[in-house]
Design a protein around this motif. Sequence first.
Motif, mmCIF file in Angstrom:
data_model
loop_
_atom_site.group_PDB
_atom_site.id
_atom_site.type_symbol
_atom_site.label_atom_id
_atom_site.label_comp_id
_atom_site.label_asym_id
_atom_site.label_seq_id
_atom_site.Cartn_x
_atom_site.Cartn_y
_atom_site.Cartn_z
ATOM 1 N N PRO A 360 17.369 -20.903 2.660
ATOM 2 C CA PRO A 360 16.494 -20.956 1.469
ATOM 3 C C PRO A 360 16.986 -20.063 0.331
ATOM 4 O O PRO A 360 16.912 -20.437 -0.850
ATOM 5 N N THR A 361 17.477 -18.897 0.697
ATOM 6 C CA THR A 361 17.939 -17.974 -0.347
ATOM 7 C C THR A 361 19.130 -18.559 -1.100
ATOM 8 O O THR A 361 19.190 -18.536 -2.341
ATOM 9 N N LYS A 364 18.050 -21.613 -3.190
ATOM 10 C CA LYS A 364 17.348 -21.214 -4.416
ATOM 11 C C LYS A 364 18.309 -20.626 -5.438
ATOM 12 O O LYS A 364 18.162 -20.837 -6.648
ATOM 13 N N LEU A 367 20.057 -23.479 -7.042
ATOM 14 C CA LEU A 367 19.150 -24.174 -7.983
ATOM 15 C C LEU A 367 18.927 -23.343 -9.244
ATOM 16 O O LEU A 367 18.705 -23.889 -10.326
ATOM 17 N N LYS A 368 18.967 -22.016 -9.095
ATOM 18 C CA LYS A 368 18.786 -21.142 -10.259
ATOM 19 C C LYS A 368 19.898 -21.349 -11.272
ATOM 20 O O LYS A 368 19.688 -21.228 -12.492
#
Length: 811
Positions: A360-361, A364, A367-368
């Motif tokens: 997840p990290t 994300k 995606l950032k």
Amino acid sequence: MSGSIQWPSKASKHQQEQELGQRECGTMKRFKHDDKKENFAASVSFPPQIICQLCSKPYKEPRILPCLHSFCGQCLHKEIERSGTKQNMECPSCQRSITIPEGGVNAIPQNLHLGFEVEVARYMSKIGSAEEKSCDACIDGSVGPAVVFCCTCHHLLCKLCHDYHKRNKILHHHQIVGLDKESLKLLPSIMKPTEHLCSQHYHEKEDLEYYCETYKLRTCRDCTLVCHMDLKIADLSNIAKAHRDAMREALMCAQEVTSKLTKAINANDEMAEQVETSRQNATVIITQAFEQLQQTIAERKKMLLSEMEDISLSKTTALTLQKEQWMKLQDEIGRYTEMTSHILQTHTDHEMIALGDLLPTELKATLKKVEYVSLIPNQYSSMHVSINTDSLIKELSLFGHVMDSWSSETVAKVKEMYHIKMETMTSKRERYPYGGLQVKAELRPKLHDGAVVPGEVEDHGDGTYTITFTPQIAGLHQLLITMEGKHVQKSLCEPLDMRRKYNILLSLEQLTSINCSDPAGIAIHDSGDIYVTCLTDDCIHVFDQAGQHKKTIDSKEVLGAGQFNCPHGIFVKGDVMYIADTGNNCIQKLTIGGMFLQKFGVYGSYVGQFNKPLTVIVDQNDRLIVADNNNHRVVMLDQAGTWLFIITGKVSGSHGFQGPYGLALDPQRNIHVAANGSNTIKVFTPEGTCVRSYGDVKGPSGIVIDEEGYSFVNEKDGNCLSIFDPQGSKVHSVGNLNGPRGAILDPKSGSLYVANCGAGTVYELMSTPSHDHCLELYVMDHNCLLQCDKCGDGYYLNPASRTKFLCAVLP
């Protein structure tokens, strides 16, 4: 007494006049027109010059009109009746309007010579016929055929009557000719016309030797004694001599005028030959010009296609790089999403806990990255092609001029005196009624090396002056008139403005009297107030023309949404001002009082976005033109903020530029872009086509162009102001400035105001008027053309007999 002559009784003058008029005009006995002779005349062929145009018969009592056309008296009478008026008629031959004299046809002059030609033609036709001629003198004509013709009696005579003529004391002096062809050739020269003989029955065929000046009639000796005893009588030969003298005098004048006309016709023929030569030369010039134009169009087409390819390649490259960046992100996100989906399907709880928040990290974080990347294509799909064919076709339809001109080589030497009257007026356009002003004039040859001719000035003491001058050579001249040491500004055209002369040092005056940190933009309102933007204080200062501070418009005073952040460029049109708000990356629209109206733009590089807009101007169609500095482009918007088109500098070749700073419009409405990053000035048509570039300048910032096409360019890195002529050549430079930015010309005074940013001041630069702008004088053979060399308006002057008025305003 039976058989004796019955003399006419004494009658009134009116009756005598009627009788004499009938005798002179109505009973011309050239020929006894009995039926036999009429039939004979109809069968004879006459030459065309003695045939009446109206009746197609030999002239009968011919009358000559002022246009020198002759007609039968009876035919003219019918024409007058047909016209329906007794005052005038049209000549049946040339249609000239003829005024009918009092007395009608009888008052129209007789063409006696033409009548005599008809009479001679009749007799020659009669005598020359092949048939046997009978004697006109015998009672029955039975004695024998006619053998001779009496030119006095107008009779054919037989041998017996001929012998009687020779023996008779009264008749023996008559001129007799034979009937052979050789003798008949003498007939016109020796035959006495019947018009020269009296027709009265009591002294028929007496010579008309006298002239009655009272009734304007020819008369014989007997009629003079009987009918004209108390009237003014003169010798017919004397009256004829007076007419001949008048005719000779008129003939001499006509010959003199004919000689002048002949010379003029010859000169006209020579001029026609020169015109033909000029036509041939002009044909060559026009043909060469349009061949060059076709070549230029072909080269321009090639250049535009090349620019199109460059822009297309640039767009394609940028889109490819952007696509690669997106695809890389897409692949990275895809790898994580695929792994995450697999783990969710296959991993146990223990395995999930072992992985922790790693996936997840990382997902994300990936995606950032997308949040910082624009997902809109960084290029537009279309390429704006600015080719206004309608405008070009219109310009080409007016392209070139073929004008009439005077050639000094074909003009004769001129030394005529000319006069011009000048009237003085006050500045309020009121008549100045006093003299005593110092008025001077001089005439300068413009195309020759002739000497300057001083004009003589006559002061009439009532505010008017007469200027007299005498050109010494033919050709183009300049007439310079000064009043109290200043050139006359109002003369043949309204107004005749003096041109500024920029190749001399301009005087420099400091306008501002208060501290003004970092002045950048400058504009002038119709009232004369001067608006100056201030970068550091985020405000607009307002000054009067004397430099006195009137007010400050800052963010606190601006009503509505207008908040300044480093306001730079400013443009005032009417009662609206437009601000290039550099820090806010927008264009603000306010009233001159500071009320907010509208704003356009946000930060960015796409449509509707700006990155450091430095200058805004408004064209004649109220379209906004903005210098978008960091986006290296010039943008055109309408008053609603809609983008119309973009002139991009991000292209190779002559079209490209970097860091547009200042903008200005020339008299032809072309857009001049002061490209700070390129150290040059680019010129674009209103449609965005680059036509040329000029100037080797250091950091060009503000630019302004006057009505004659002169460009004033501030060089903020060169700390000076450069002046370029309409062709782009530098004519002058003003130094001692400190980082100058904006500039504006006062259309009323001609002063140039410069925002001297580095020194925190505004300078007013005063240009010195030139006397080069004056009246041009074309000197020709017998007249002059006085013309303004700026607007082309002109007037012809004739030598001394004619004058022309000028109007001069007191300085």
